[in-house]
Design a protein around this motif. Structure first.
Motif, PDB file in Angstrom:
ATOM      1  N   UNK A 135       0.822  -1.209   0.000  1.00 22.92           N
ATOM      2  CA  UNK A 135       0.000   0.000   0.000  1.00 22.92           C
ATOM      3  C   UNK A 135       0.857   1.260   0.000  1.00 22.92           C
ATOM      4  N   UNK A 136       1.887   1.269   0.820  1.00 28.11           N
ATOM      5  CA  UNK A 136       2.777   2.425   0.899  1.00 28.11           C
ATOM      6  C   UNK A 136       3.631   2.544  -0.348  1.00 28.11           C
ATOM      7  N   UNK A 137       4.103   1.414  -0.851  1.00 25.82           N
ATOM      8  CA  UNK A 137       4.938   1.435  -2.061  1.00 25.82           C
ATOM      9  C   UNK A 137       4.121   1.957  -3.243  1.00 25.82           C
ATOM     10  N   UNK A 138       2.858   1.552  -3.275  1.00 30.51           N
ATOM     11  CA  UNK A 138       1.935   2.070  -4.286  1.00 30.51           C
ATOM     12  C   UNK A 138       1.909   3.603  -4.242  1.00 30.51           C
ATOM     13  N   UNK A 139       1.793   4.157  -3.047  1.00 33.59           N
ATOM     14  CA  UNK A 139       1.728   5.613  -2.902  1.00 33.59           C
ATOM     15  C   UNK A 139       3.045   6.267  -3.320  1.00 33.59           C
ATOM     16  N   UNK A 140       4.168   5.663  -2.879  1.00 36.15           N
ATOM     17  CA  UNK A 140       5.472   6.247  -3.208  1.00 36.15           C
ATOM     18  C   UNK A 140       5.712   6.222  -4.718  1.00 36.15           C
ATOM     19  N   UNK A 141       5.387   5.095  -5.357  1.00 37.10           N
ATOM     20  CA  UNK A 141       5.605   4.976  -6.800  1.00 37.10           C
ATOM     21  C   UNK A 141       4.769   5.999  -7.560  1.00 37.10           C
TER      22      UNK A 141
ATOM     23  N   UNK B 289      10.840   2.463  -9.033  1.00 36.72           N
ATOM     24  CA  UNK B 289      10.874   2.827  -7.612  1.00 36.72           C
ATOM     25  C   UNK B 289      10.229   1.718  -6.781  1.00 36.72           C
ATOM     26  N   UNK B 290       9.075   1.237  -7.265  1.00 35.13           N
ATOM     27  CA  UNK B 290       8.398   0.137  -6.564  1.00 35.13           C
ATOM     28  C   UNK B 290       9.260  -1.101  -6.519  1.00 35.13           C
ATOM     29  N   UNK B 291       9.870  -1.429  -7.671  1.00 29.34           N
ATOM     30  CA  UNK B 291      10.728  -2.615  -7.732  1.00 29.34           C
ATOM     31  C   UNK B 291      11.899  -2.477  -6.773  1.00 29.34           C
ATOM     32  N   UNK B 292      12.454  -1.242  -6.675  1.00 34.59           N
ATOM     33  CA  UNK B 292      13.584  -1.022  -5.769  1.00 34.59           C
ATOM     34  C   UNK B 292      13.164  -1.249  -4.318  1.00 34.59           C
ATOM     35  N   UNK B 293      11.962  -0.777  -3.971  1.00 35.34           N
ATOM     36  CA  UNK B 293      11.456  -1.021  -2.604  1.00 35.34           C
ATOM     37  C   UNK B 293      11.325  -2.520  -2.362  1.00 35.34           C
ATOM     38  N   UNK B 294      10.805  -3.245  -3.369  1.00 34.13           N
ATOM     39  CA  UNK B 294      10.647  -4.697  -3.235  1.00 34.13           C
ATOM     40  C   UNK B 294      11.988  -5.384  -3.092  1.00 34.13           C
ATOM     41  N   UNK B 295      12.960  -4.935  -3.891  1.00 37.00           N
ATOM     42  CA  UNK B 295      14.306  -5.510  -3.822  1.00 37.00           C
ATOM     43  C   UNK B 295      14.887  -5.312  -2.424  1.00 37.00           C
ATOM     44  N   UNK B 296      14.651  -4.120  -1.873  1.00 38.16           N
ATOM     45  CA  UNK B 296      15.137  -3.845  -0.524  1.00 38.16           C
ATOM     46  C   UNK B 296      14.464  -4.786   0.484  1.00 38.16           C
ATOM     47  N   UNK B 297      13.157  -4.975   0.333  1.00 34.95           N
ATOM     48  CA  UNK B 297      12.447  -5.944   1.187  1.00 34.95           C
ATOM     49  C   UNK B 297      13.121  -7.312   1.112  1.00 34.95           C
ATOM     50  N   UNK B 298      13.368  -7.753  -0.131  1.00 38.43           N
ATOM     51  CA  UNK B 298      13.981  -9.063  -0.333  1.00 38.43           C
ATOM     52  C   UNK B 298      15.357  -9.134   0.304  1.00 38.43           C
ATOM     53  N   UNK B 299      16.101  -8.052   0.185  1.00 38.08           N
ATOM     54  CA  UNK B 299      17.439  -8.006   0.782  1.00 38.08           C
ATOM     55  C   UNK B 299      17.354  -8.144   2.303  1.00 38.08           C
TER      56      UNK B 299
ATOM     57  N   UNK C 217       6.450   1.726   6.563  1.00 42.09           N
ATOM     58  CA  UNK C 217       6.652   3.047   7.179  1.00 42.09           C
ATOM     59  C   UNK C 217       7.597   3.899   6.338  1.00 42.09           C
ATOM     60  N   UNK C 218       8.662   3.262   5.843  1.00 45.24           N
ATOM     61  CA  UNK C 218       9.673   4.004   5.075  1.00 45.24           C
ATOM     62  C   UNK C 218       9.037   4.604   3.822  1.00 45.24           C
ATOM     63  N   UNK C 219       8.308   3.769   3.058  1.00 47.59           N
ATOM     64  CA  UNK C 219       7.771   4.236   1.777  1.00 47.59           C
ATOM     65  C   UNK C 219       6.698   5.304   1.991  1.00 47.59           C
ATOM     66  N   UNK C 220       5.854   5.076   2.988  1.00 45.66           N
ATOM     67  CA  UNK C 220       4.810   6.083   3.265  1.00 45.66           C
ATOM     68  C   UNK C 220       5.451   7.393   3.702  1.00 45.66           C
ATOM     69  N   UNK C 221       6.431   7.303   4.590  1.00 48.67           N
ATOM     70  CA  UNK C 221       7.117   8.500   5.051  1.00 48.67           C
ATOM     71  C   UNK C 221       7.783   9.228   3.903  1.00 48.67           C
ATOM     72  N   UNK C 222       8.433   8.454   3.018  1.00 48.08           N
ATOM     73  CA  UNK C 222       9.119   9.065   1.877  1.00 48.08           C
ATOM     74  C   UNK C 222       8.119   9.785   0.979  1.00 48.08           C
ATOM     75  N   UNK C 223       6.978   9.144   0.711  1.00 49.55           N
ATOM     76  CA  UNK C 223       5.977   9.750  -0.167  1.00 49.55           C
ATOM     77  C   UNK C 223       5.465  11.057   0.435  1.00 49.55           C
ATOM     78  N   UNK C 224       5.205  11.041   1.733  1.00 50.65           N
ATOM     79  CA  UNK C 224       4.678  12.237   2.397  1.00 50.65           C
ATOM     80  C   UNK C 224       5.739  13.332   2.460  1.00 50.65           C
TER      81      UNK C 224
END
Lengths: 273, 341
Positions: B83-89, B113-123, B141-148
């Motif tokens: 949900x947050x990654x969606x907003x950030x992307x 950007x979304x893929x990078x967030x996912x890659x970070x999750x995987x890492x 939290x990170x992605x939502x915070x970044x988007x805001x």
């Protein structure tokens, strides 16, 4: 003691051993699980590996199968020093393992498990499920003619059938060195006999086998040589016809042979001399 | 007593279809059919072409998130960050467009950007060995915070007509000029988001069923240690699953923001739960090893049809939440019934 560790007189000293493990050690923090073990395996030889739970035998076998890296020591396969960094490395050197846990993915069917990690593919890189099913049917039929439910998830199969899949997976590919960890523990009498036949057949083909087992009967029935581990150390390595069951038990429990031990086949040995 | 009850239980379980997954899919499909029939009796407008297309449109975002979620769930993980990654992307795309980047490359950047967030999750999951729940909670939290932070919490509007095409355009749209000078829509067309959903679903399904990576995703979730010992590159498999989930969240974000023609950094809150619900209703097991794209699509449409039908019936969105909550529990209960045998 030290000369007993260099048994295996029945095999020509000239042949290069399939496996030479030299000074293998494995530490977990302060705990020494495997303590300077050196062990050979020759082509067509079945070596029983015995010891208490926690004696280090499974750990040693996991090192050879690439599932665990040794802290120290070297492994030679057919004379060449090799790195066993991963199960793939071990397989590339012809080392196949039948794990006591069987290592099956429960939700997948038998062919998927058999070919897991080395799937057959079509020209376009798609999974060739048809061919995998046909091959699985062939190899499973040689082990158990009654094996028909190839499309069910393996979680729904009996312990014996699951064991058969694990065995099939080890022998289907180009196996040179086979590690069997308690291969008959989950099996009934007829299936156990099947595994025994299989071991003899593989031995005749020149495949080297490590047989980890608690079953003395299996060990004496199938093995050419037996090695015993105790507290991480190799405490005995004997041709099977120079020891009795009691000698082995003494090695397992006390870590040493009975004080009055004489080779069982002393008469033969002296006659040969 | 036990002797008497056991045979009857055996008879009951023998009536179930052979494959447990197929059984679950059939029951979910049946639920969907019953919902459609019930709602069309309740409201004649429900089955109209327009409303059907609206449902397609509304379901596409949850469907896209659900596809990525399904892959992660099959590996035995979970992705709370979608949900947050969606907003950030979507926000990143919006900012790019605002900065003068053409729409198509801007959207690609958003998906990256979304893929990078996912890659970070995987890492974090594979290399730092942090449980998926915690790892993706962090990313949530990170992605939502970044988007805001990037937008100062303000929506980015006036993004131009081209930005709205993906979310509002449709294929085979037929419009006729009326006599009164107003355009009359003869056929509203198939919305692009729905087409995108179908394409992504087919590709994902092909990947899971016909490619080695798909088999490895199932094997990893089924028995990670066995997969590793069998030579499956377990870490790489998980990395791919999380990256795809992130990328699909990026796609969904672009679809959603495009539909609104506004980049909204506070969009998509709790969407991850809808995506999880869709996957679970469709038969995916949070224990890993079980699940499928077709099931998740059915699950997404059950949620979409429920929302739409209840809306048309004038049921408040709070009641809708309650209903969907019960559906999730019911779906998992059915799942347990089949596992009990």
């Amino acid at each position: 003691m030290s000369q007993t560790l260099q048994a295996a007189a029945r095999f020509d000293a000239e042949t290069t051993p399939l496996v030479e493990m030299r000074g293998i050690e494995k530490h977990f923090g302060g705990v020494v699980a495997v303590d300077g073990v050196s062990l050979d395996l020759r082509p067509g030889e079945v070596v029983g590996v015995l010891g208490h739970n926690g004696a280090g035998k499974s750990c040693l076998m996991r090192i050879l199968s690439g599932a665990m890296a040794p802290s120290r020591g070297e492994i030679r396969i057919a004379g060449d020093v090799v790195e066993m960094g991963s199960p793939q490395d071990a397989r590339a050197h012809g080392v196949e393992t039948i794990y006591q846990t069987l290592a099956l993915a429960d939700h997948l069917d038998a062919p998927s498990n058999l070919f897991l990690g080395r799937e057959l593919k079509t020209r376009f890189g798609n999974l060739d499920d048809k061919r995998m099913l046909a091959e699985a049917r062939k190899v499973l039929a040689t082990l158990n003619p009654n094996f028909t439910n190839l499309k069910d998830p393996v979680s729904s199969l009996s312990g014996g059938q699951r064991q058969v899949i694990a065995i099939a997976r080890a022998i289907y590919f180009d196996v040179k060195i086979l590690i069997m960890d308690e291969p008959t523990a989950a099996l009934g009498p007829s299936e156990t006999a099947m595994v025994a036949d299989l071991i003899r057949k593989l031995r005749a083909q020149g495949i080297g086998i490590f047989l980890v087992s608690h079953d003395m009967h299996d060990v004496f029935d199938l093995c050419d040589r037996v090695v015993v581990m105790n507290k991480g150390k190799l405490v005995g390595a004997h041709d099977i016809d120079e020891v009795h069951k009691d000698d082995i038990l003494s090695l397992i429990i006390k870590g040493e042979l009975p004080t009055d031990w004489r080779p069982r086949n002393l008469g033969e040995l002296e006659a040969a001399r | 007593m036990a002797n008497i009850s056991q045979p009857s239980q055996g008879a009951w379980t023998r009536m179930l279809p052979n494959s447990a997954a197929a059984f679950h899919r059939i029951s979910a499909l049946l639920t969907l059919a019953i919902l459609v029939i019930a709602f069309s009796f309740a409201s004649p407008a429900f089955l109209s072409v327009n409303n059907t297309l609206t449902i397609l449109l509304q379901t596409s975002v949850i469907g896209l998130l659900g596809i990525g979620m399904t892959m992660v769930i099959i590996t035995g993980g979970i992705d709370l960050s979608v949900g947050s990654v969606l907003a950030l992307s979507g926000t990143v795309t919006g900012m790019m467009v605002k900065a003068g980047v053409p729409v198509v490359p801007a959207m690609m950047l958003g998906v990256c950007m979304g893929a990078a967030c996912g890659l970070f999750n995987g890492f974090v999951v594979t290399k730092m060995k942090i449980t998926p729940f915690v790892a993706t909670l962090g990313m949530m939290l990170i992605a939502r915070g970044a988007a805001l932070q990037l937008t100062g919490a303000a929506p980015i509007s006036q993004l131009g007509e081209a930005f709205g095409v993906l979310g509002n355009g449709a294929l085979f749209r037929v419009v006729e000029m009326g006599d009164n000078g107003f355009p009359r829509v003869i056929f509203p067309g198939i919305p692009y988001p729905a087409i995108l959903l179908v394409v992504v679903a087919i590709v994902a399904s092909y990947m899971l069923r016909r490619r080695a990576i798909g088999r490895h995703i199932y094997a990893t979730g089924s028995n990670e240690e066995a997969a590793r010992l069998s030579g499956v590159l377990v870490d790489r498999t998980k990395l791919i699953a999380y990256t795809l989930s992130g990328a699909l969240a990026g796609v969904a974000g672009n679809v959603l923001m495009s539909r609104l023609i506004t980049a909204q950094p506070s969009e998509g809150v709790m969407y991850e739960l809808d995506a999880i619900a869709a996957a679970v209703i469709g038969g995916a097991s949070l224990m890993g090893g079980v699940g499928g794209i077709s099931g998740t699509m059915i699950g997404a449409f059950i949620i979409g049809v429920l929302r739409n039908g209840l809306n048309m019936g004038g049921v408040s969105s709070f009641i809708q939440q309650i209903v969907i909550g019960f559906v999730v529990i019911g779906a998992v209960y059915i799942d347990q019934l089949r596992n009990r045998r």
